[in-house]
Design a protein around this motif. Structure first.
Motif, PDB file in Angstrom:
ATOM      1  N   ARG B  95       0.839  -1.211   0.000  1.00  0.00           N
ATOM      2  CA  ARG B  95       0.000   0.000   0.000  1.00  0.00           C
ATOM      3  C   ARG B  95       0.872   1.258   0.000  1.00  0.00           C
ATOM      4  NH1 ARG B  95      -2.940   3.131   3.957  1.00  0.00           N
ATOM      5  NH2 ARG B  95      -4.372   4.378   2.711  1.00  0.00           N
ATOM      6  N   ALA B  96       1.958   1.206   0.743  1.00  0.00           N
ATOM      7  CA  ALA B  96       2.861   2.363   0.773  1.00  0.00           C
ATOM      8  C   ALA B  96       3.496   2.586  -0.602  1.00  0.00           C
ATOM      9  CB  ALA B  96       3.941   2.142   1.830  1.00  0.00           C
ATOM     10  N   MET B  97       3.810   1.498  -1.303  1.00  0.00           N
ATOM     11  CA  MET B  97       4.388   1.660  -2.656  1.00  0.00           C
ATOM     12  C   MET B  97       3.377   2.307  -3.584  1.00  0.00           C
ATOM     13  SD  MET B  97       7.036  -1.195  -3.838  1.00  0.00           S
ATOM     14  CE  MET B  97       6.129  -2.700  -3.690  1.00  0.00           C
ATOM     15  N   HIS B 100       3.385   6.031  -2.624  1.00  0.00           N
ATOM     16  CA  HIS B 100       4.599   6.728  -3.082  1.00  0.00           C
ATOM     17  C   HIS B 100       4.640   6.789  -4.611  1.00  0.00           C
ATOM     18  CE1 HIS B 100       6.536   7.365   0.750  1.00  0.00           C
ATOM     19  NE2 HIS B 100       6.320   6.115   1.100  1.00  0.00           N
ATOM     20  N   GLY B 101       4.203   5.707  -5.252  1.00  0.00           N
ATOM     21  CA  GLY B 101       4.179   5.681  -6.718  1.00  0.00           C
ATOM     22  C   GLY B 101       3.262   6.755  -7.275  1.00  0.00           C
ATOM     23  N   ALA B 102       2.098   6.932  -6.630  1.00  0.00           N
ATOM     24  CA  ALA B 102       1.151   7.953  -7.098  1.00  0.00           C
ATOM     25  C   ALA B 102       1.747   9.350  -6.950  1.00  0.00           C
ATOM     26  CB  ALA B 102      -0.148   7.847  -6.308  1.00  0.00           C
ATOM     27  N   ASN B 103       2.408   9.592  -5.825  1.00  0.00           N
ATOM     28  CA  ASN B 103       3.045  10.903  -5.622  1.00  0.00           C
ATOM     29  C   ASN B 103       4.142  11.142  -6.660  1.00  0.00           C
ATOM     30  OD1 ASN B 103       1.748  12.147  -3.342  1.00  0.00           O
ATOM     31  ND2 ASN B 103       2.558  10.477  -2.108  1.00  0.00           N
ATOM     32  N   LEU B 104       4.937  10.094  -6.906  1.00  0.00           N
ATOM     33  CA  LEU B 104       6.021  10.232  -7.871  1.00  0.00           C
ATOM     34  C   LEU B 104       5.474  10.483  -9.270  1.00  0.00           C
ATOM     35  CD1 LEU B 104       9.067  10.100  -8.254  1.00  0.00           C
ATOM     36  CD2 LEU B 104       8.858   7.651  -8.677  1.00  0.00           C
ATOM     37  N   MET B 105       4.365   9.843  -9.566  1.00  0.00           N
ATOM     38  CA  MET B 105       3.732   9.992 -10.887  1.00  0.00           C
ATOM     39  C   MET B 105       3.350  11.460 -11.126  1.00  0.00           C
ATOM     40  SD  MET B 105       2.494   7.927 -13.285  1.00  0.00           S
ATOM     41  CE  MET B 105       1.779   8.460 -14.803  1.00  0.00           C
ATOM     42  N   VAL B 106       2.709  12.063 -10.129  1.00  0.00           N
ATOM     43  CA  VAL B 106       2.303  13.471 -10.266  1.00  0.00           C
ATOM     44  C   VAL B 106       3.543  14.349 -10.409  1.00  0.00           C
ATOM     45  CG1 VAL B 106       1.154  15.399  -9.110  1.00  0.00           C
ATOM     46  CG2 VAL B 106       0.172  13.116  -8.988  1.00  0.00           C
ATOM     47  N   ALA B 107       4.537  14.078  -9.588  1.00  0.00           N
ATOM     48  CA  ALA B 107       5.767  14.885  -9.637  1.00  0.00           C
ATOM     49  C   ALA B 107       6.459  14.754 -10.989  1.00  0.00           C
ATOM     50  CB  ALA B 107       6.707  14.441  -8.511  1.00  0.00           C
ATOM     51  N   LEU B 108       6.526  13.532 -11.503  1.00  0.00           N
ATOM     52  CA  LEU B 108       7.210  13.317 -12.784  1.00  0.00           C
ATOM     53  C   LEU B 108       6.468  13.995 -13.930  1.00  0.00           C
ATOM     54  CD1 LEU B 108       8.311   9.575 -12.554  1.00  0.00           C
ATOM     55  CD2 LEU B 108       9.804  11.563 -12.766  1.00  0.00           C
ATOM     56  N   CYS B 109       5.133  13.910 -13.913  1.00  0.00           N
ATOM     57  CA  CYS B 109       4.357  14.573 -14.971  1.00  0.00           C
ATOM     58  C   CYS B 109       4.613  16.074 -14.951  1.00  0.00           C
ATOM     59  CB  CYS B 109       2.872  14.291 -14.793  1.00  0.00           C
ATOM     60  SG  CYS B 109       2.403  12.636 -15.262  1.00  0.00           S
ATOM     61  N   LEU B 237      13.756   3.095  -5.532  1.00  0.00           N
ATOM     62  CA  LEU B 237      13.446   4.280  -4.711  1.00  0.00           C
ATOM     63  C   LEU B 237      12.070   4.147  -4.056  1.00  0.00           C
ATOM     64  CD1 LEU B 237      14.688   7.392  -6.727  1.00  0.00           C
ATOM     65  CD2 LEU B 237      15.434   6.607  -4.470  1.00  0.00           C
ATOM     66  N   VAL B 238      11.077   3.751  -4.863  1.00  0.00           N
ATOM     67  CA  VAL B 238       9.713   3.630  -4.329  1.00  0.00           C
ATOM     68  C   VAL B 238       9.662   2.532  -3.265  1.00  0.00           C
ATOM     69  CG1 VAL B 238       7.340   3.001  -4.927  1.00  0.00           C
ATOM     70  CG2 VAL B 238       8.603   4.566  -6.382  1.00  0.00           C
ATOM     71  N   ALA B 239      10.297   1.404  -3.573  1.00  0.00           N
ATOM     72  CA  ALA B 239      10.268   0.292  -2.614  1.00  0.00           C
ATOM     73  C   ALA B 239      10.961   0.676  -1.310  1.00  0.00           C
ATOM     74  CB  ALA B 239      10.942  -0.931  -3.224  1.00  0.00           C
ATOM     75  N   LEU B 240      12.039   1.416  -1.425  1.00  0.00           N
ATOM     76  CA  LEU B 240      12.790   1.822  -0.232  1.00  0.00           C
ATOM     77  C   LEU B 240      11.997   2.851   0.582  1.00  0.00           C
ATOM     78  CD1 LEU B 240      15.588   0.849   0.614  1.00  0.00           C
ATOM     79  CD2 LEU B 240      16.512   3.021  -0.189  1.00  0.00           C
ATOM     80  N   ALA B 241      11.432   3.820  -0.123  1.00  0.00           N
ATOM     81  CA  ALA B 241      10.632   4.842   0.575  1.00  0.00           C
ATOM     82  C   ALA B 241       9.460   4.174   1.292  1.00  0.00           C
ATOM     83  CB  ALA B 241      10.120   5.878  -0.426  1.00  0.00           C
ATOM     84  N   ALA B 242       8.857   3.162   0.643  1.00  0.00           N
ATOM     85  CA  ALA B 242       7.704   2.482   1.240  1.00  0.00           C
ATOM     86  C   ALA B 242       8.093   1.693   2.480  1.00  0.00           C
ATOM     87  CB  ALA B 242       7.061   1.562   0.210  1.00  0.00           C
ATOM     88  N   PHE B 244      10.199   2.730   4.720  1.00  0.00           N
ATOM     89  CA  PHE B 244      10.398   3.640   5.850  1.00  0.00           C
ATOM     90  C   PHE B 244       9.193   4.523   6.142  1.00  0.00           C
ATOM     91  CE2 PHE B 244      14.710   2.656   4.425  1.00  0.00           C
ATOM     92  CZ  PHE B 244      15.240   2.203   5.631  1.00  0.00           C
ATOM     93  N   VAL B 245       8.446   4.882   5.129  1.00  0.00           N
ATOM     94  CA  VAL B 245       7.279   5.761   5.327  1.00  0.00           C
ATOM     95  C   VAL B 245       6.042   5.053   4.783  1.00  0.00           C
ATOM     96  CG1 VAL B 245       6.290   8.036   4.906  1.00  0.00           C
ATOM     97  CG2 VAL B 245       8.774   7.761   5.006  1.00  0.00           C
ATOM     98  N   GLY B 246       5.119   4.728   5.662  1.00  0.00           N
ATOM     99  CA  GLY B 246       3.905   4.030   5.246  1.00  0.00           C
ATOM    100  C   GLY B 246       2.860   4.990   4.713  1.00  0.00           C
ATOM    101  N   ALA B 247       1.850   4.432   4.064  1.00  0.00           N
ATOM    102  CA  ALA B 247       0.733   5.255   3.576  1.00  0.00           C
ATOM    103  C   ALA B 247      -0.175   5.598   4.750  1.00  0.00           C
ATOM    104  CB  ALA B 247      -0.042   4.497   2.507  1.00  0.00           C
ATOM    105  N   PRO B 248      -0.634   6.850   4.830  1.00  0.00           N
ATOM    106  CA  PRO B 248      -1.475   7.224   5.985  1.00  0.00           C
ATOM    107  C   PRO B 248      -2.844   6.565   5.934  1.00  0.00           C
ATOM    108  CG  PRO B 248      -1.327   9.028   4.410  1.00  0.00           C
ATOM    109  CD  PRO B 248      -0.423   7.967   3.906  1.00  0.00           C
ATOM    110  N   LEU B 249      -3.346   6.213   7.099  1.00  0.00           N
ATOM    111  CA  LEU B 249      -4.696   5.648   7.210  1.00  0.00           C
ATOM    112  C   LEU B 249      -5.222   6.009   8.597  1.00  0.00           C
ATOM    113  CD1 LEU B 249      -6.781   3.837   5.739  1.00  0.00           C
ATOM    114  CD2 LEU B 249      -5.826   1.897   6.956  1.00  0.00           C
TER     115      LEU B 249
END
Lengths: 189, 619
Positions: B95-97, B100-109, B237-242, B244-249
């Motif tokens: 879930r964290a990936m 993070h993937g969604a955030n990265l997607m917006v940033a990359l676009c 990067l995404v896997a590593l970030a996930a 250490f930092v989980g998705a909020p719930l």
């Protein structure tokens, strides 16, 4: 030698090749089909039905409100039945009750919805004023917009005194209004 | 000239003639070839960004499938189902990936669009890539907005309420759009169904249309596909970030419970600050809808304003400046929004208040139901909230707490967290009730110690609903239970010798015949069988026989006179059945028989070897 014919000059634009014609045909037909499918899907969505106004709901016994200090809003919660798609759900909503003057009539009180008229967040009270935690809109104790981006004051709710179990009770009618505009337009769906 | 060369020349002539004939048939004088599209100007960055975008999309699709396998699309259960998934480390990581993937997607676009403007690559022949990137950016935002609602926690619900309010302010079709999205007065079941359909069907289908072009963007000149190094880096990067930092719930969504932490995502902070700064109404509409409209116009129109890369760029410099100003202004406004919240202790920096926390826990306690009732169907959601809220109690002490009491306070908070968690995981109802009681006991102990008050731990039971009494059952007309004419000449059936020797067997015989008789009268469950008159005669005979067996009564009655009295009473009660009429009359007469039986059994001088009551015969 085969009979020669005078060659005609080339057309000004490139001729329509079969591939281009095919693409255009597919694009036009596909676009029409997709558009029709999308419109069909939207039309098939059940529209939110226009709900009748809520009933007057009992809020508190008039005698119990004697200790409510004038000018100090008190938070109340009421439970409402709301249609949500195919089912009716119970929703708890908050409102603020304010004593404006002495007396036991409905006119002695004012009730305000806790829904911020700016963007629909839940407003909180400090006891002297109301503050929306989302965009920091502020309202004075009488619900008037005092600071921040709110386009109007807190939305007042209808109050009435009606008997309940043989005793006079203050009743309230819940109503939601369109947010973000200066006019107070009741939301009916 | 040789024959061979003469022949070759002739062949050439003939071929040429055929070509000319074909050209004449086609009504043209030259072979028209499909013009090759001019090559897109090569640049070093685009394939890298496109490769990263493709990798992000693949990651989001993969982790999205993982989430969909567990996710329960219901506002009541969505957060709890995701929480259940996050109990396993892998579930939380997946879930964290996704997050993070969604955030990265917006940033990359955003970064890709900025790069294309900076290098002037929106011009022809790169206009399709520019539009494709813009469409992908819009899709990424749509994915984010629809996906943000799916957990249905407090952040999702309040965020969606606010966004739907903004949507309703859109010119012309605003209210209609809001209604189409929400499906009701506030986001709930209907809205969730629509958001989910958009998130997992409509938007992915639209993204598929862009994939082929994006694949082409990701190729270096002559390369076969996306840059593998970039793809590997993004995944790592995404896997590593996930990790250490989980998705909020957060807590389960409740529109009636204030949520002061409601703030937009990082890319919406600038807009949030502007909305906060301008007065509601027309100014707010302008803030909300003019920038997106300008962005859309720029996205669609720029390739037409500056038509070709080959021509001198008239607007390139002003556009570079505008893009840079937008970027810097966006960053500054976002920072100011965060700084203001920090200063005012609002939004993400809201300090928890003990009173409000206690009130929230109290509501979950009520939702767990009254102790005399089984736990309600949604106990898992209330218990999950109680667990989250209890954890926040640690370190948040009452004002006058002594230093020595802090450890106890924290321990109580931990106990509550653990008990609430066990309510979710325990299956046995008795155990769950016990856990609920223990949870309430911790609350009571804490209130007793720190507030010196006895708190009401049980929620109020709803007032009993007045119920209309059931109509009396239709009773058939009374009829004589026994026919005197048939009874007159009837003899008892023969009894086996071994039954004759045993009081117990004779008594059992009497009981079974009495039950048969009661069935015939409709006073005992089960289908009546045989003739009631025969049952009566056999019953009477069995009673007569065991009545004479005082010597063999297993010592329950030491006094023969008492035994005889009971036998006499039983005989009289049985004789009363001769004139019985079905219905209340027969019921009373059977009761009289049963009373003698029960009295006799209960008045024994020693305990009976088995328990029996007349009421057993009614079943």
């Amino acid at each position: 030698m085969p009979p020669s014919r005078t060659p005609t000059p080339p057309p000004a634009s490139a001729p329509e090749t079969p591939a281009r014609r095919d693409f255009l045909r597919v694009a036009v037909h596909g676009g029409v089909l997709l558009g029709a499918a999308g419109a069909g899907c939207l039309a098939a969505l059940p529209r939110a039905t226009e709900e009748p106004p809520d009933d007057l709901l009992p809020l508190a016994e008039i005698a119990a409100l004697a200790k409510l200090e004038p000018g100090t809003p008190q938070r109340f919660e009421i439970t409402l039945a709301r249609r949500d798609g195919w089912r009716v759900v119970q929703r708890t909503r908050r409102l603020f009750l304010l004593r404006r003057s002495g007396g036991d009539t409905a006119a002695a009180f004012a009730a305000f919805s806790s829904v911020c008229p700016h963007a629909g967040c839940e407003v909180e009270t400090t006891g002297k004023e109301y503050i929306c935690p989302c965009h920091q809109a502020k309202f004075d104790a009488n619900g008037e917009a005092a600071a921040g981006p709110a386009p109007r004051g807190l939305d007042p709710l209808e109050l009435a005194v009606q008997p309940r179990d043989g005793k006079p009770w203050l009743h309230v009618r819940w109503q939601e209004f369109v947010t973000g505009i200066a006019q107070r337009v009741p939301r009916t769906t | 000239m040789s024959d061979a060369s003469q022949s070759s020349s002739q062949i050439q002539q003939e071929l040429l003639a055929e070509v000319q004939a074909e050209l004449a048939r086609r009504n043209t004088s030259q072979v028209a070839r499909k013009p090759e599209p001019p090559p897109v100007a090569p640049d070093a960055i685009s394939p890298l960004v496109a490769s990263a975008l493709l990798t992000c999309l693949a990651l989001l699709a993969g982790t999205g499938i993982g989430l969909a396998l567990v996710y329960a699309p219901s506002p009541d259960d969505a957060a709890a189902s995701l929480d259940w998934m996050q109990r396993s480390g892998v579930g939380a990581w997946v879930r964290a990936m996704h997050w993070h993937g969604a955030n990265l997607m917006v940033a990359l676009c955003g970064a890709y669009l900025f790069w294309l403007v900076w290098r002037g690559l929106y011009r022809r022949p790169g206009q399709v890539r520019w539009w494709r990137c813009g469409a992908l950016g819009a899709l990424a935002l749509a994915f984010y907005m629809t996906g943000q609602f799916l957990p249905c926690d407090q952040n999702a619900l309040h965020g969606t309420v606010i966004r739907l309010g903004y949507l309703a302010e859109a010119p012309l079709a605003g209210p209609w759009l809001r209604e189409m999205a929400a499906g009701g007065s506030e986001p709930g079941f209907a809205a969730l169904a629509r958001f989910l359909a958009l998130h997992v069907i409509v938007l992915p289908a639209a993204t598929l249309l862009l994939l082929r072009g994006l694949w082409g963007d990701a190729r270096y000149a002559g390369g076969a596909g996306p840059v593998i190094g970039v793809a590997a880096t993004v995944v790592a990067l995404v896997a590593l970030a996930a990790l250490f930092v989980g998705a909020p719930l957060g807590l389960a969504g409740n529109p009636g419970e204030p949520f002061p932490q409601a703030r937009p995502e990082w890319f919406g902070l600038a807009l949030f600050l502007l909305v906060k700064a301008v007065p509601g109404g027309t100014a707010q509409q302008a803030v909300l809808f003019v920038p997106p409209a300008l962005a859309l116009a720029a996205l669609g129109g720029l390739p037409f304003v500056e038509t070709a890369a080959a021509q001198p760029a008239r607007l390139h410099k002003p556009l570079r400046v505008a893009a840079l100003v937008c970027l810097v202004a966006g960053l500054m406004l976002s920072l100011v929004a965060v700084w203001e919240d920090h200063k005012q202790k609002a939004g993400w920096f809201t300090q928890p208040e003990l009173d409000k926390l206690m009130a929230q826990i109290g509501r979950r306690n009520e939702a767990l139901g009254h102790s005399t009732h089984p736990l309600p169907a949604n106990a898992h959601a209330a218990a999950r909230d109680a667990r989250l809220l209890s954890a926040r109690l640690r370190g948040l002490y009452v004002a006058d707490i002594e230093e020595s009491q802090k450890a106890q306070w924290d321990q109580w908070a931990t106990d509550m967290e653990s008990l609430a968690d066990r309510i979710i995981t325990t299956t046995a109802e008795t155990e769950r009730r016990k856990l609920r009681a223990q949870l309430r006991q911790v609350c009571a102990d804490c209130h007793k110690l720190h507030a010196d008050e006895e708190i009401a731990l049980e929620p109020k039971l709803p007032a009993p609903v007045a119920r209309r009494p059931d109509p009396p059952p239709e009773t058939p007309p009374a009829r004589p239970l026994l026919d005197p004419a048939r009874l007159a000449g009837l003899a008892p059936l023969a009894i086996e010798a071994r039954d004759l020797r045993s009081t117990r067997r004779l008594m059992n015989r009497a009981k079974f015949r009495l039950r048969d008789l009661m069935r015939a009268a409709g006073e005992s469950e089960g289908e009546p069988e045989g003739s009631p008159e025969q049952h009566f005669v056999d019953l009477r005979e069995a009673v007569r026989l065991f009545g004479a067996k005082w010597d063999d009564n297993q010592g329950t009655h030491a006094d023969k006179a008492a035994w005889d009295r009971y036998m006499r009473d039983l005989g009289a009660a049985l004789d009363g059945l001769r004139d019985a009429k079905t219905g209340p009359d027969a019921r009373a007469r059977f009761a009289a028989v049963g009373k003698v039986c029960d009295d006799c059994h209960n008045a024994g001088d020693w305990a009976e070897p088995f328990e029996w009551q007349f009421s057993d015969l009614k079943r």
